[in-house]
Scaffold this motif. Structure first.
Motif, PDB file in Angstrom:
ATOM      1  N   SER A 143      36.900  49.314  47.140  1.00 18.06           N
ATOM      2  CA  SER A 143      36.931  50.113  45.934  1.00 18.06           C
ATOM      3  C   SER A 143      35.587  50.764  45.639  1.00 18.06           C
ATOM      4  CB  SER A 143      37.334  49.213  44.749  1.00 18.06           C
ATOM      5  OG  SER A 143      37.231  49.918  43.543  1.00 18.06           O
ATOM      6  N   GLY A 144      35.661  51.986  45.079  1.00 22.40           N
ATOM      7  CA  GLY A 144      34.426  52.675  44.708  1.00 22.40           C
ATOM      8  C   GLY A 144      34.355  52.945  43.229  1.00 22.40           C
ATOM      9  N   TYR A 145      35.288  52.369  42.440  1.00 16.89           N
ATOM     10  CA  TYR A 145      35.267  52.642  41.000  1.00 16.89           C
ATOM     11  C   TYR A 145      35.850  51.477  40.215  1.00 16.89           C
ATOM     12  CZ  TYR A 145      40.151  53.683  41.841  1.00 16.89           C
ATOM     13  OH  TYR A 145      41.456  53.588  42.217  1.00 16.89           O
ATOM     14  N   GLY A 146      35.634  51.522  38.910  1.00 16.04           N
ATOM     15  CA  GLY A 146      36.206  50.510  38.019  1.00 16.04           C
ATOM     16  C   GLY A 146      35.562  49.141  38.197  1.00 16.04           C
ATOM     17  N   VAL A 147      36.285  48.128  37.741  1.00 18.49           N
ATOM     18  CA  VAL A 147      35.715  46.777  37.758  1.00 18.49           C
ATOM     19  C   VAL A 147      35.533  46.242  39.172  1.00 18.49           C
ATOM     20  CG1 VAL A 147      36.567  46.111  35.483  1.00 18.49           C
ATOM     21  CG2 VAL A 147      38.021  45.756  37.480  1.00 18.49           C
ATOM     22  N   THR A 148      36.222  46.840  40.145  1.00 17.78           N
ATOM     23  CA  THR A 148      36.074  46.373  41.527  1.00 17.78           C
ATOM     24  C   THR A 148      35.135  47.280  42.325  1.00 17.78           C
ATOM     25  OG1 THR A 148      38.058  47.607  42.115  1.00 17.78           O
ATOM     26  CG2 THR A 148      38.342  45.249  41.620  1.00 17.78           C
ATOM     27  N   SER A 149      34.377  48.103  41.637  1.00 13.84           N
ATOM     28  CA  SER A 149      33.475  49.029  42.326  1.00 13.84           C
ATOM     29  C   SER A 149      32.523  48.286  43.266  1.00 13.84           C
ATOM     30  CB  SER A 149      32.654  49.813  41.285  1.00 13.84           C
ATOM     31  OG  SER A 149      31.765  50.684  41.946  1.00 13.84           O
ATOM     32  N   GLY A 150      32.463  48.745  44.484  1.00 10.41           N
ATOM     33  CA  GLY A 150      31.545  48.139  45.442  1.00 10.41           C
ATOM     34  C   GLY A 150      32.112  46.920  46.152  1.00 10.41           C
ATOM     35  N   VAL A 151      33.334  46.530  45.772  1.00  8.11           N
ATOM     36  CA  VAL A 151      33.925  45.345  46.398  1.00  8.11           C
ATOM     37  C   VAL A 151      34.594  45.722  47.715  1.00  8.11           C
ATOM     38  CG1 VAL A 151      35.691  43.541  46.157  1.00  8.11           C
ATOM     39  CG2 VAL A 151      34.292  44.199  44.188  1.00  8.11           C
ATOM     40  N   ASN A 152      34.337  44.964  48.742  1.00  5.05           N
ATOM     41  CA  ASN A 152      35.000  45.162  50.036  1.00  5.05           C
ATOM     42  C   ASN A 152      35.420  43.787  50.555  1.00  5.05           C
ATOM     43  OD1 ASN A 152      35.936  45.907  52.510  1.00  5.05           O
ATOM     44  ND2 ASN A 152      33.984  46.740  53.273  1.00  5.05           N
TER      45      ASN A 152
END
Lengths: 52, 277
Positions: free
Chosen positions: B196-205
């Motif tokens: 994800s690149g946005y919201g609360v999961t931004s940066g999560v992989n």
């Protein structure tokens, strides 16, 4: 289903099984409250450990 | 103790203690072979799971069960690993399933709660029992949760084995009336695959994680039954507790019933039994 019988056990596994069984049923043989039928069954179970 | 193996090659990946109840094991592309409690086996570089012959881990594990409980003469087992293992599960509509009238003790909790057998056969999830071994994925056999949405009455999830003739084990005096069951059930959770690149999961992989959850082996909504008259009468078996079947018989079936709300994964089961005197 697949199965394993005590009579199929070999080597160290059989030795440990036989030892465990003898200990279990010898305590029954010594139990004054055990019936004669129970003691006869215990003897038969111990005998089975020698059948190889 | 548990052994974790690769689901495609059956090669052993790791071994160690089982987690405590509530703990989990990561099983992405793997499955867990759980060794019964009180049983110790040595796993080294030469150990293997398949084929299930005398040197394999499954056979060593159940042989040690006999050592642990020396009053029993035989052990039947199923780790649900191969197509032949799956073929031991009866998924036909005619498979006998426990009813309120056929079980001992009578009026079990699932019956009081209004659950009955599924009308189209035992409600379970299994792989393929014959043909090419495709679709047989160890660690994927399930007892489905209870279904409370039927207008004709709630149905429990069930897994019933095919009939096992006990005669060959002791042809002179065939059958048994003294058994003990071991089983291993678990739940499975699978997390979301997140990039994800946005919201609360931004940066999560994060990849999806499939985790086997260790649960209590006797949840209130799981019932195990043993029948030695081909499913006419059933006796409830508790986990690793000797069970007297009252009347000896040779036509064995084992049934697991789930009246809970969660799918239960059955990782393996074994039944120890004695010859008749």
């Amino acid at each position: 289903m697949k199965s394993v019988s005590a009579k199929d056990l070999t080597g160290d596994v059989h030795r440990r099984w036989a030892q465990q069984r003898r200990e279990l049923y010898r305590s029954l043989l010594r139990d004054p409250r055990a019936s004669e039928a129970t003691k006869a069954q215990a003897k038969k179970k111990i005998e089975a450990t020698k059948e190889r | 103790m548990q052994v974790v193996a690769n689901i495609a090659s059956n090669q052993i990946v790791t071994t160690g203690y089982e987690p405590e109840v509530g703990g989990s094991t990561l099983v992405n592309g793997q499955y867990a072979l759980v060794i019964p409690p009180g049983v110790a086996i040595e796993v080294d570089g030469s150990s293997y799971i398949l084929p299930q012959n005398s040197g394999s881990i499954p056979v060593q594990a159940v042989a040690e069960l006999l050592v642990r409980f020396p009053m029993y003469d035989h052990v039947l087992y199923n780790y649900l690993l191969e197509d032949t293992d799956i073929a031991d599960i009866d998924v036909s509509g005619a498979a006998p399933q426990p009813t309120g009238a056929s079980v001992t003790p009578s009026s079990p909790a699932w019956f009081i709660s209004g659950f009955g057998p599924g009308p189209n056969g035992p409600r379970c999830q299994v792989g393929r029992g014959s043909g090419p071994p495709l679709g047989v994925a160890p660690g994927s056999v399930c007892i489905l949760p209870g279904n409370t949405n039927r207008t004709l009455g709630s149905t429990y999830g069930a897994l019933v084995t095919t009939t096992e003739d006990l005669t060959p084990f002791n042809p002179g005096n065939p059958g048994t009336d003294d058994v003990m069951m071991w089983w291993e059930v678990a739940t499975v959770t699978t997390s979301e695959d997140i990039v994800s690149g946005y919201g609360v999961t931004s940066g999560v992989n994060e990849p999806a994680r499939r985790q086997l959850q260790k649960i209590d082996q006797e949840p209130a909504t799981l019932f195990c039954y043993v029948s030695v008259d081909d499913g006419v009468t059933w006796f409830q078996a508790n986990y690793l507790e000797p069970l007297d079947l009252a009347v000896p018989g040779t036509d064995l079936r084992i049934a697991f019933i789930n009246s809970g709300t969660e799918k239960l994964y059955l990782l393996g089961f074994a039944m120890l039994f004695q010859d008749l005197p």
